[in-house]
Design an enzyme around this catalytic site. Structure first.
Site, short mmCIF file in Angstrom:
data_model
loop_
_atom_site.label_atom_id
_atom_site.label_comp_id
_atom_site.label_asym_id
_atom_site.label_seq_id
_atom_site.Cartn_x
_atom_site.Cartn_y
_atom_site.Cartn_z
N ALA A 66 0.87 -1.18 0.00
CA ALA A 66 0.00 0.00 0.00
C ALA A 66 0.90 1.22 0.00
O ALA A 66 2.05 1.16 0.46
CB ALA A 66 -0.87 -0.01 1.24
N GLY A 111 0.61 -5.14 0.61
CA GLY A 111 -0.52 -5.27 -0.31
C GLY A 111 -0.17 -5.98 -1.60
O GLY A 111 -1.06 -6.52 -2.27
N GLU A 114 -0.59 -9.53 -0.75
CA GLU A 114 -2.03 -9.74 -0.54
C GLU A 114 -2.79 -9.75 -1.87
O GLU A 114 -3.71 -10.55 -2.08
CB GLU A 114 -2.59 -8.66 0.39
N GLU A 134 4.28 -5.32 7.38
CA GLU A 134 3.49 -4.25 8.03
C GLU A 134 3.79 -4.06 9.50
O GLU A 134 3.70 -2.94 10.01
CB GLU A 134 1.98 -4.52 7.84
N1 COA Z 1 4.58 3.23 -0.66
C1 COA Z 1 5.01 4.39 -1.21
N2 COA Z 1 6.22 4.52 -1.80
C2 COA Z 1 7.01 3.43 -1.85
C3 COA Z 1 6.61 2.20 -1.31
C4 COA Z 1 5.34 2.11 -0.70
N3 COA Z 1 4.87 0.98 -0.19
N4 COA Z 1 7.61 1.31 -1.51
C5 COA Z 1 8.58 1.98 -2.17
N5 COA Z 1 8.23 3.26 -2.37
C6 COA Z 1 8.99 4.31 -3.03
C7 COA Z 1 10.13 4.79 -2.15
O1 COA Z 1 9.68 5.74 -1.21
C8 COA Z 1 11.06 5.37 -3.18
O2 COA Z 1 10.58 6.64 -3.55
P1 COA Z 1 11.62 7.87 -3.78
O3 COA Z 1 12.51 7.42 -4.91
O4 COA Z 1 10.71 9.02 -4.16
O5 COA Z 1 12.34 8.05 -2.51
C9 COA Z 1 10.90 4.45 -4.37
O6 COA Z 1 9.64 3.78 -4.18
C10 COA Z 1 11.98 3.40 -4.45
O7 COA Z 1 12.01 2.71 -3.21
P2 COA Z 1 13.37 2.52 -2.35
O8 COA Z 1 12.99 2.23 -0.93
O9 COA Z 1 14.29 3.66 -2.58
O10 COA Z 1 13.98 1.23 -3.07
P3 COA Z 1 14.91 0.13 -2.41
O11 COA Z 1 15.40 -0.73 -3.52
O12 COA Z 1 15.90 0.73 -1.50
O13 COA Z 1 13.91 -0.77 -1.48
C11 COA Z 1 11.86 -1.93 -0.99
C12 COA Z 1 12.85 -1.46 -2.07
C13 COA Z 1 10.64 -2.52 -1.66
C14 COA Z 1 12.54 -3.00 -0.09
C15 COA Z 1 11.48 -0.72 -0.10
O14 COA Z 1 11.04 0.33 -0.96
C16 COA Z 1 10.39 -0.98 0.89
O15 COA Z 1 10.64 -1.60 1.91
N6 COA Z 1 9.15 -0.53 0.61
C17 COA Z 1 8.06 -0.60 1.52
C18 COA Z 1 7.51 -2.01 1.61
C19 COA Z 1 6.41 -2.10 2.65
O16 COA Z 1 6.62 -1.89 3.83
N7 COA Z 1 5.21 -2.41 2.19
C20 COA Z 1 4.07 -2.56 3.04
C21 COA Z 1 3.30 -1.31 3.12
S1 COA Z 1 1.88 -1.48 4.14
#
Ligand code: COA
Length: 258
Positions: A66, A111, A114, A134
């Protein structure tokens, strides 16, 4: 509907929905979820579509969860509405009369896992990473993960995944039954289309009926599930598809579904 966050394409009876917010790793905001619900309904009503595929744009992510940027201002009632619309999306997938395959091409977190779980089954790239992180944000999976994950992987593994928030690589996802198949990333699209076409060669009426039976039976005691199976099985014998399928077998030709 005008789709801003999705790319839609129909290829040989397969409706492909690509979530296209690569800068946010295809994270699901409310607009994207609404578009997904609309696209699913559109493809479900389209006679040219026999199977639906959901995937993510780019090489890095299926859906990274999400959209976390909307969380700070959400509050309790906003979160309740957000969970509602997430559940509506998953229901749109499950209630579609056509099979929906998740083609998981990278991160499928929160999500994303999910969404994939609500699909009929999952094909994954070897680069795919699943997970429900989460609890690291002080919340827990609210788009059905607490209820659906254990049906694929068992309660023990589901608890461990949800409590630890650990990332699960593709090979482990395959081993625990989360993904049906794992292929090299550049072969994912072909593998999914090939499977979708195997399905599309079969009776659409029978596929719709059996999807409904499987999904309804999944939450019922065995005897109630079997009663639904019996009723729907018998109903098939009244359909043109059954007459065509059996006639084609006996005449040693391919069926032509009307
Ligand atoms: N919501 C909003 N933005 C997100 C996102 C999310 N769930 N997941 C990634 N992004 C965005 C980041 O903020 C970043 O944006 P920016 O370039 O403007 O800073 C961009 O996507 C790239 O993500 P980044 O974290 O820099 O890449 P990474 O390779 O270092 O890590 C992940 C990748 C997927 C491991 C990491 O982005 C992450 O942990 N995301 C969240 C996952 C999560 O907790 N999901 C459950 C949500 S309820």
């Amino acid at each position: 509907m005008i789709y801003v966050n999705l790319l839609l394409e129909i290829k040989d009876n397969v409706g492909i929905i690509t979530i296209n917010r690569p800068k946010a790793l295809n994270a699901l905001n409310i607009d994207t979820i609404n578009e997904l619900i609309s696209a699913l309904k559109e493809y479900n009503a389209d006679k040219n579509v026999r199977v639906i595929v959901v995937t993510g744009a780019g090489e890095k992510a299926f859906v990274a969860g999400a959209d976390i940027t909307s969380f700070p201002k959400m509050g309790r009632s906003g979160a309740d509405q957000f969970a509602h619309i997430g559940h509506d999306l998953m229901r749109a997938i499950e209630s579609a009369s056509k099979p929906v395959i998740a083609a998981v091409n990278g991160f499928a977190l929160g999500g994303g896992t999910e969404l994939a779980l609500a699909c009929d089954f999952i094909y994954a790239a070897d680069t795919a990473v699943f997970g429900l992180p989460e609890v690291s944000l002080g919340i827990f999976p609210g788009f059905g993960g607490t209820q659906r994950l254990n049906k694929n992987v068992g309660l023990g593994f589901a608890r461990e995944m949800i409590f630890t928030g650990r990332k699960i690589p593709a090979d482990e996802a395959l081993r625990v039954g989360l993904a049906n198949k794992v292929v090299p990333a550049n072969e994912l699209s072909n593998a999914v289309i090939k499977c979708a076409q195997e399905i599309a060669a079969n009776s659409p009426v029978a596929i719709a009926a059996v999807k409904d039976v499987i999904n309804r039976g999944a939450t019922l005691p065995l005897n109630e599930g079997l009663a639904i199976e019996r009723t729907k099985f018998a109903e098939c014998f009244d359909t043109l598809d059954m007459k065509e399928g059996v006639a084609a077998f006996l005449e040693r030709r391919k069926p032509v579904w009307k």
